[in-house]
Design a protein around this motif. Structure first.
Motif, short mmCIF file in Angstrom:
data_model
loop_
_atom_site.label_atom_id
_atom_site.label_comp_id
_atom_site.label_asym_id
_atom_site.label_seq_id
_atom_site.Cartn_x
_atom_site.Cartn_y
_atom_site.Cartn_z
N ALA A 182 36.82 51.17 7.89
CA ALA A 182 35.37 51.17 8.08
C ALA A 182 35.00 51.89 9.38
O ALA A 182 34.09 52.73 9.41
N LEU A 183 35.71 51.58 10.46
CA LEU A 183 35.42 52.23 11.74
C LEU A 183 35.77 53.71 11.72
O LEU A 183 35.07 54.52 12.30
N ALA A 184 36.85 54.06 11.02
CA ALA A 184 37.22 55.47 10.92
C ALA A 184 36.15 56.26 10.18
O ALA A 184 35.75 57.35 10.62
N GLN A 185 35.66 55.72 9.07
CA GLN A 185 34.61 56.40 8.30
C GLN A 185 33.32 56.48 9.10
O GLN A 185 32.64 57.50 9.10
N ALA A 186 32.99 55.38 9.79
CA ALA A 186 31.76 55.37 10.59
C ALA A 186 31.84 56.36 11.74
O ALA A 186 30.88 57.08 12.03
N THR A 187 32.99 56.40 12.40
CA THR A 187 33.18 57.32 13.52
C THR A 187 33.06 58.76 13.07
O THR A 187 32.40 59.58 13.72
N LYS A 188 33.67 59.07 11.93
CA LYS A 188 33.58 60.44 11.39
C LYS A 188 32.13 60.78 11.04
O LYS A 188 31.62 61.84 11.37
N ALA A 189 31.45 59.84 10.38
CA ALA A 189 30.07 60.08 9.96
C ALA A 189 29.13 60.18 11.15
O ALA A 189 28.11 60.87 11.08
N ALA A 190 29.47 59.49 12.25
CA ALA A 190 28.59 59.48 13.42
C ALA A 190 28.58 60.82 14.15
O ALA A 190 27.67 61.09 14.93
N GLY A 191 29.58 61.65 13.90
CA GLY A 191 29.59 63.01 14.47
C GLY A 191 29.50 63.04 15.99
O GLY A 191 28.76 63.84 16.56
N GLY A 192 30.26 62.17 16.65
CA GLY A 192 30.27 62.17 18.11
C GLY A 192 29.31 61.19 18.74
O GLY A 192 29.32 60.99 19.96
N LEU A 193 28.45 60.58 17.94
CA LEU A 193 27.53 59.54 18.45
C LEU A 193 28.23 58.18 18.39
O LEU A 193 29.31 58.04 17.83
N ASP A 194 27.59 57.16 18.95
CA ASP A 194 28.16 55.82 18.97
C ASP A 194 28.13 55.19 17.58
O ASP A 194 27.36 55.59 16.71
N VAL A 195 28.99 54.16 17.42
CA VAL A 195 29.06 53.38 16.19
C VAL A 195 28.71 51.94 16.54
O VAL A 195 29.21 51.39 17.52
N SER A 196 27.86 51.32 15.72
CA SER A 196 27.48 49.93 15.93
C SER A 196 28.20 49.04 14.92
O SER A 196 28.32 49.39 13.75
N ILE A 197 28.67 47.89 15.41
CA ILE A 197 29.18 46.84 14.52
C ILE A 197 28.19 45.70 14.58
O ILE A 197 27.93 45.14 15.64
N GLY A 198 27.59 45.38 13.43
CA GLY A 198 26.64 44.28 13.37
C GLY A 198 27.27 43.06 12.74
O GLY A 198 28.49 42.95 12.65
N GLY A 199 26.43 42.15 12.24
CA GLY A 199 26.95 40.93 11.64
C GLY A 199 27.82 41.20 10.42
O GLY A 199 27.85 42.31 9.91
N GLY A 200 28.58 40.27 10.02
CA GLY A 200 28.55 38.95 10.58
C GLY A 200 29.54 38.76 11.71
O GLY A 200 30.22 39.67 12.17
N ALA A 201 29.57 37.51 12.11
CA ALA A 201 30.41 37.13 13.24
C ALA A 201 31.87 37.49 13.01
O ALA A 201 32.57 37.93 13.93
N ASP A 202 32.36 37.32 11.79
CA ASP A 202 33.77 37.57 11.50
C ASP A 202 34.14 39.03 11.77
O ASP A 202 35.21 39.32 12.30
N VAL A 203 33.26 39.95 11.42
CA VAL A 203 33.53 41.38 11.65
C VAL A 203 33.63 41.65 13.16
O VAL A 203 34.52 42.35 13.62
N ILE A 204 32.70 41.07 13.92
CA ILE A 204 32.72 41.27 15.37
C ILE A 204 33.96 40.64 15.98
O ILE A 204 34.62 41.24 16.84
N ARG A 205 34.33 39.45 15.53
CA ARG A 205 35.55 38.81 16.05
C ARG A 205 36.79 39.65 15.75
O ARG A 205 37.66 39.84 16.61
N GLN A 206 36.87 40.17 14.52
CA GLN A 206 38.02 41.01 14.16
C GLN A 206 38.11 42.24 15.07
O GLN A 206 39.19 42.60 15.55
N ALA A 207 36.97 42.88 15.29
CA ALA A 207 36.96 44.10 16.09
C ALA A 207 37.30 43.81 17.55
O ALA A 207 38.04 44.58 18.18
N LEU A 208 36.77 42.72 18.09
CA LEU A 208 37.11 42.35 19.47
C LEU A 208 38.59 42.00 19.59
O LEU A 208 39.26 42.43 20.54
N ALA A 209 39.10 41.25 18.64
CA ALA A 209 40.51 40.85 18.68
C ALA A 209 41.43 42.05 18.59
O ALA A 209 42.51 42.06 19.20
#
Length: 199
Positions: free
Chosen positions: A120-147
């Motif tokens: 998901a982050l790889a696809q988002a990063t590619k699609a963002a074209g050099g801009l930032d990527v946001s991770i929103g809810g839910g909490a589990d996704v944010i916990r996974q990314a932080l971990a």
């Protein structure tokens, strides 16, 4: 340099929903108070509501999203939001992390379903074209990314409410992470803090 920014709203007691959240219930019983800052004041699921941010809330939001090129959210948020009526309401693509990728809606919807966080982050990063990527809810996704050490910045909006029950942002999270306060702004509806995640 492009960043991954995890952004979410919590209550003072660290909840991101009230009880009974989900499809048809959104943020759960009482949970709409978390997003008074987004709607510009009190609102309900029964009444009409629009994004009506103003003052410090609007300034915080506009600064946060100005550099975003793509977003990642979990399936729970997608479902609870009613798939935003079937069309991505945000600028740029929205990647939905889900175990049920066979439910992929039509490409014109602006949603892409993927089954793994790194994908998901790889696809988002590619699609963002050099801009930032946001991770929103839910909490589990944010916990996974932080971990996984994949978050560069954490943006927490804390609503002045104690919900008492619901889903906790850091439920079961056992990682030790140092943060640096980058900016803090307040309104009657929320205190917004942007933290750098120290690596």
């Amino acid at each position: 340099m492009a960043k991954v920014i995890a952004a979410i709203t919590t209550s003072v007691d660290g909840l991101i929903t009230g009880p009974d959240d989900g499809p048809g219930y959104g943020l759960g019983r009482g949970g709409e108070r978390l997003h008074y800052w987004v709607m510009g004041g009190p609102w309900t699921y029964d009444g009409g509501h629009d994004f009506a941010m103003h003052g410090p809330d609007k300034e915080f939001y506009e600064e946060l999203v100005a550099g975003l090129g793509a977003r990642v959210v979990g399936r729970g948020m997608y479902d609870a939001a009613g798939a935003w009526g079937g069309t991505n309401p945000f600028p740029g693509p929205l990647i939905v992390l889900t175990h049920r990728v066979e439910d992929q809606p039509a490409a014109a919807s602006g949603f892409t379903f993927v089954s793994g966080l790194e994908e998901a982050l790889a696809q988002a990063t590619k699609a963002a074209g050099g801009l930032d990527v946001s991770i929103g809810g839910g909490a589990d996704v944010i916990r996974q990314a932080l971990a996984a050490g994949l978050v560069d910045e954490l943006a927490l909006s804390t609503a002045p409410v104690v919900l008492g029950a619901g889903k906790r942002l850091f439920d079961g999270f056992q990682h030790d992470i140092d943060l640096e306060i980058l900016k803090a702004v307040s309104s009657p509806f929320a205190t917004h803090v942007r933290y750098a995640v120290k690596k």
